[in-house]
Design a protein around this motif. Sequence first.
Motif, PDB file in Angstrom:
ATOM      1  N   ILE B 270     -11.573   2.854   9.036  1.00 45.03           N
ATOM      2  CA  ILE B 270     -10.893   3.554   7.953  1.00 45.03           C
ATOM      3  C   ILE B 270      -9.660   4.292   8.468  1.00 45.03           C
ATOM      4  CG2 ILE B 270     -12.073   5.814   8.027  1.00 45.03           C
ATOM      5  CD1 ILE B 270     -12.068   4.045   4.816  1.00 45.03           C
ATOM      6  N   GLY B 271      -9.683   4.706   9.725  1.00 48.41           N
ATOM      7  CA  GLY B 271      -8.556   5.427  10.300  1.00 48.41           C
ATOM      8  C   GLY B 271      -7.318   4.545  10.371  1.00 48.41           C
ATOM      9  N   ARG B 272      -7.512   3.330  10.892  1.00 48.71           N
ATOM     10  CA  ARG B 272      -6.381   2.410  11.019  1.00 48.71           C
ATOM     11  C   ARG B 272      -5.891   1.988   9.635  1.00 48.71           C
ATOM     12  NH1 ARG B 272      -6.139  -3.089  13.133  1.00 48.71           N
ATOM     13  NH2 ARG B 272      -3.993  -3.477  13.779  1.00 48.71           N
ATOM     14  N   LEU B 273      -6.859   1.799   8.730  1.00 51.00           N
ATOM     15  CA  LEU B 273      -6.509   1.448   7.353  1.00 51.00           C
ATOM     16  C   LEU B 273      -5.582   2.509   6.769  1.00 51.00           C
ATOM     17  CD1 LEU B 273      -7.172  -0.509   4.966  1.00 51.00           C
ATOM     18  CD2 LEU B 273      -8.944   1.116   4.315  1.00 51.00           C
ATOM     19  N   MET B 274      -5.915   3.770   7.062  1.00 51.34           N
ATOM     20  CA  MET B 274      -5.111   4.866   6.506  1.00 51.34           C
ATOM     21  C   MET B 274      -3.729   4.946   7.127  1.00 51.34           C
ATOM     22  SD  MET B 274      -7.589   8.040   5.832  1.00 51.34           S
ATOM     23  CE  MET B 274      -6.218   9.140   5.546  1.00 51.34           C
ATOM     24  N   THR B 275      -3.621   4.768   8.459  1.00 52.24           N
ATOM     25  CA  THR B 275      -2.295   4.826   9.086  1.00 52.24           C
ATOM     26  C   THR B 275      -1.404   3.748   8.494  1.00 52.24           C
ATOM     27  OG1 THR B 275      -3.667   4.197  10.959  1.00 52.24           O
ATOM     28  CG2 THR B 275      -1.966   5.830  11.364  1.00 52.24           C
ATOM     29  N   GLN B 276      -1.971   2.567   8.378  1.00 52.37           N
ATOM     30  CA  GLN B 276      -1.159   1.480   7.805  1.00 52.37           C
ATOM     31  C   GLN B 276      -0.798   1.784   6.358  1.00 52.37           C
ATOM     32  OE1 GLN B 276      -3.855  -1.684   8.619  1.00 52.37           O
ATOM     33  NE2 GLN B 276      -2.853  -2.234  10.547  1.00 52.37           N
ATOM     34  N   ALA B 277      -1.766   2.366   5.630  1.00 48.72           N
ATOM     35  CA  ALA B 277      -1.513   2.653   4.220  1.00 48.72           C
ATOM     36  C   ALA B 277      -0.401   3.681   4.058  1.00 48.72           C
ATOM     37  CB  ALA B 277      -2.800   3.150   3.561  1.00 48.72           C
ATOM     38  N   VAL B 278      -0.349   4.660   4.963  1.00 50.26           N
ATOM     39  CA  VAL B 278       0.725   5.653   4.874  1.00 50.26           C
ATOM     40  C   VAL B 278       2.061   4.975   5.110  1.00 50.26           C
ATOM     41  CG1 VAL B 278       1.719   7.701   5.976  1.00 50.26           C
ATOM     42  CG2 VAL B 278      -0.729   7.595   5.535  1.00 50.26           C
ATOM     43  N   GLN B 279       2.108   4.074   6.107  1.00 51.33           N
ATOM     44  CA  GLN B 279       3.362   3.373   6.381  1.00 51.33           C
ATOM     45  C   GLN B 279       3.778   2.500   5.194  1.00 51.33           C
ATOM     46  OE1 GLN B 279       2.313   1.477  10.013  1.00 51.33           O
ATOM     47  NE2 GLN B 279       2.747   3.313  11.233  1.00 51.33           N
ATOM     48  N   ASN B 280       2.789   1.885   4.549  1.00 53.74           N
ATOM     49  CA  ASN B 280       3.082   1.001   3.428  1.00 53.74           C
ATOM     50  C   ASN B 280       3.170   1.736   2.116  1.00 53.74           C
ATOM     51  OD1 ASN B 280       2.927  -1.060   5.257  1.00 53.74           O
ATOM     52  ND2 ASN B 280       0.785  -1.505   4.801  1.00 53.74           N
ATOM     53  N   GLN B 281       2.989   3.065   2.163  1.00 53.05           N
ATOM     54  CA  GLN B 281       2.941   3.859   0.937  1.00 53.05           C
ATOM     55  C   GLN B 281       1.924   3.302  -0.044  1.00 53.05           C
ATOM     56  OE1 GLN B 281       6.788   5.055  -0.623  1.00 53.05           O
ATOM     57  NE2 GLN B 281       6.547   6.670   0.905  1.00 53.05           N
ATOM     58  N   ASP B 282       0.801   2.896   0.489  1.00 50.51           N
ATOM     59  CA  ASP B 282      -0.251   2.338  -0.358  1.00 50.51           C
ATOM     60  C   ASP B 282      -1.098   3.508  -0.865  1.00 50.51           C
ATOM     61  OD1 ASP B 282      -1.869   0.561  -1.583  1.00 50.51           O
ATOM     62  OD2 ASP B 282      -2.260  -0.664   0.203  1.00 50.51           O
ATOM     63  N   TYR B 283      -0.576   4.116  -1.972  1.00 49.61           N
ATOM     64  CA  TYR B 283      -1.095   5.403  -2.440  1.00 49.61           C
ATOM     65  C   TYR B 283      -2.618   5.465  -2.506  1.00 49.61           C
ATOM     66  CZ  TYR B 283       3.672   6.287  -4.116  1.00 49.61           C
ATOM     67  OH  TYR B 283       5.012   6.479  -4.207  1.00 49.61           O
ATOM     68  N   LEU B 284      -3.211   4.499  -3.149  1.00 50.02           N
ATOM     69  CA  LEU B 284      -4.631   4.642  -3.481  1.00 50.02           C
ATOM     70  C   LEU B 284      -5.513   4.590  -2.237  1.00 50.02           C
ATOM     71  CD1 LEU B 284      -4.697   2.659  -6.791  1.00 50.02           C
ATOM     72  CD2 LEU B 284      -4.773   5.117  -6.447  1.00 50.02           C
ATOM     73  N   ILE B 285      -5.099   3.834  -1.202  1.00 48.32           N
ATOM     74  CA  ILE B 285      -5.890   3.792   0.031  1.00 48.32           C
ATOM     75  C   ILE B 285      -5.818   5.137   0.734  1.00 48.32           C
ATOM     76  CG2 ILE B 285      -6.039   2.782   2.341  1.00 48.32           C
ATOM     77  CD1 ILE B 285      -5.260   0.156   1.181  1.00 48.32           C
ATOM     78  N   VAL B 286      -4.610   5.733   0.788  1.00 48.56           N
ATOM     79  CA  VAL B 286      -4.476   7.047   1.411  1.00 48.56           C
ATOM     80  C   VAL B 286      -5.358   8.046   0.672  1.00 48.56           C
ATOM     81  CG1 VAL B 286      -2.889   8.909   1.986  1.00 48.56           C
ATOM     82  CG2 VAL B 286      -2.162   6.537   2.188  1.00 48.56           C
ATOM     83  N   GLN B 287      -5.315   7.994  -0.643  1.00 47.55           N
ATOM     84  CA  GLN B 287      -6.120   8.919  -1.439  1.00 47.55           C
ATOM     85  C   GLN B 287      -7.613   8.737  -1.176  1.00 47.55           C
ATOM     86  OE1 GLN B 287      -2.857   8.596  -4.866  1.00 47.55           O
ATOM     87  NE2 GLN B 287      -4.952   8.597  -5.617  1.00 47.55           N
ATOM     88  N   ALA B 288      -8.054   7.486  -1.160  1.00 48.07           N
ATOM     89  CA  ALA B 288      -9.479   7.219  -0.950  1.00 48.07           C
ATOM     90  C   ALA B 288      -9.917   7.691   0.435  1.00 48.07           C
ATOM     91  CB  ALA B 288      -9.756   5.723  -1.118  1.00 48.07           C
ATOM     92  N   GLY B 289      -9.096   7.375   1.457  1.00 47.00           N
ATOM     93  CA  GLY B 289      -9.439   7.759   2.821  1.00 47.00           C
ATOM     94  C   GLY B 289      -9.523   9.265   2.980  1.00 47.00           C
ATOM     95  N   THR B 290      -8.519   9.964   2.418  1.00 51.96           N
ATOM     96  CA  THR B 290      -8.521  11.421   2.528  1.00 51.96           C
ATOM     97  C   THR B 290      -9.727  12.016   1.822  1.00 51.96           C
ATOM     98  OG1 THR B 290      -6.139  11.201   2.356  1.00 51.96           O
ATOM     99  CG2 THR B 290      -7.042  13.424   2.342  1.00 51.96           C
ATOM    100  N   LEU B 291     -10.037  11.442   0.656  1.00 47.36           N
ATOM    101  CA  LEU B 291     -11.195  11.925  -0.101  1.00 47.36           C
ATOM    102  C   LEU B 291     -12.469  11.814   0.737  1.00 47.36           C
ATOM    103  CD1 LEU B 291     -12.302  12.814  -2.915  1.00 47.36           C
ATOM    104  CD2 LEU B 291     -12.711  10.395  -3.345  1.00 47.36           C
TER     105      LEU B 291
END
Lengths: 330, 318
Positions: B270-291
Amino acid sequence: MPPLLSVYNLKTYFHTYRGLVKAVDGVSFDINEKEIVGVVGESGCGKSVSMLSVLQLISSPPGEIVDGKVIFEGQDLLQYQPKGETMSSIRGARIAMIFQEPMTSLNPVLTIGRQLTEGLEVHLSMNPQSARERVVELLRLVGIPDAKGRLDAYPHQFSGGMRQRVMIAMALSCNPRILIADEPTTAVDVTTQAQLLELMQDMVVRFKTSLVIVTHNLGVVARYAERIYVMYSGRIVESGLADDIFLNPLHPYTIGLLKCVPQLGETRKERKLVPIQGLPPNLINMPSSCAFLPRCDRARDICRQKPWPSLELIEGQHYVACFRDGPETP
Amino acid sequence: MTSYIIRRILMGVIIIFLVTVMVFLFIRLLPGDPLTIYLNKTDMQQLTEEQLFELRVKFGLEKTLPAQYIDWLGGLFTGDFGRSIYYDIDVGLLVRERLPVTLYLGALAFIISGVLGLSFGVICALRRGTWIDTLVTLLANIGITMPSFWVGIILIYLLAVKAGWLPVSGFTSPFTDFWKSTRQIIMPVTCLALFPIASLTRLTRSSMLEVIQQDYIRTAWSKGLRERLIISRHTIKNALIPVVTVIGLQVAFIFGGSVLIETVFNINGIGRLMTQAVQNQDYLIVQAGTLIIAIMVVLSNLTVDISYGWLDPRIRYD
């Protein structure tokens, strides 16, 4: 009959960053069977350290018992390792101790019952059930109401006086030969003080135990002690029967101490309380002359020239370490 | 006690709610548009305005911010995390696939750091001043000063590239190939656990040393108890009280650390998923990961607060 406990020439030093502190410097005393002995002196005179040294409870480093003998029941306790099996089998079982601070002397996270039964389980190999029964009996004896219900209470649910009663029960649980009470009543109020002392006296009579009361309160020893040792700056300066000390004090320090104690029935006009001038000496780099010299109102030339005199027998059991009215020049 | 726990859970819910609001807003405050990244990737520059708007509608990006937030929050209650813009698949699916990897590594690091940190601390305190105390304390001091990702790179260089003992990176499920999986996770778990081990060792050591000097330990000695019993019964429980706080904080640290470590070791958690999501501005993944991280931290803090009551009877919850 030889004394139950004989301490010879005990020396306990502390190695500190500022220098060597000779907290106990050549102390000898005896405790007889079923006797109540008082050890008196100001804070820092080495009375607690002497008692802790008997049980080798000095934390090392920085403390170190450098010399002396502690003969208990025919064997020298100082030959045993502080953390070894023999010392453990004597502590609590043969010689027990009560400490000054009832608020911090009990473990805050264990129940009273747990802390009281463990000694019985270790020394008398009791099973938990019979240990609990014995503890309930002990708590009743020291005057804890609802003893059975209080077994599972924690120390913070007891008052200072009650905790000290618990400590007394704990110390007496394995029926020791000697009970050392290190300033047992310093931290409690005067009424509780009297109750606790009465209780201890009753208990040692009942259990046929010797009692050593370490205190700076002469009133306490006057009432209970049969024999008294007066300590000053790591040494015993005067010792004798209670009557010797109170009716015929010879060391200027003892005389000074007695002048600070108010007596019942005295009016203000008759006598003023006279404090001893000055402060107890710093125990680092002590001069070889008498440590009380700077505060002594009877100091003479011989006191400044000669080293600290050793204890000398006056009469009966009365000893004093002072040149007193001996010849002025050596 | 029960009312305390309920109160704490309610507070946790409020904290998690605030975290969702903040993350939702902050990721959207960043410059850029997730669609441009998505479009670059799919190389479809020649889309018309209408087609673009259709895409916005597909991901719910045409609505106002409050409406988007309420959509997302409502979805959460039905277990719907929304749809990833970049991967164009359900976020819930991604999380279900990635989260176990992070949890597995994190749990291992957590357990290892707890066991080793506490044991090292206790040993150092009991053997204070000896060579073993000096050595372990020195290593612990080094351990807390080294960044975990840097240790990761050094480990890869030494153990994988130079010595060739361990695989450079990657992750395999322990259920498919246990041996390979274990060899792969040795370095990442070491990196994750290093700081927690070091800080727990230091804290346990000083806490033990403080307790050993207490009056009640002297009382225990005066009772004639042996050292083993004094340590196990009288010392450790008292010494653990401050340590437990830090153990709780390690959960947050290990989760945060997984973001770096999974990137260094190329692990799809999930950590790597989130770093990539931040770079891609993939809002919902960042939100889910942070949650998820917020929930973990709130839960671990709650566990810490409840365990205080077990350790220290003086603490009351009413």
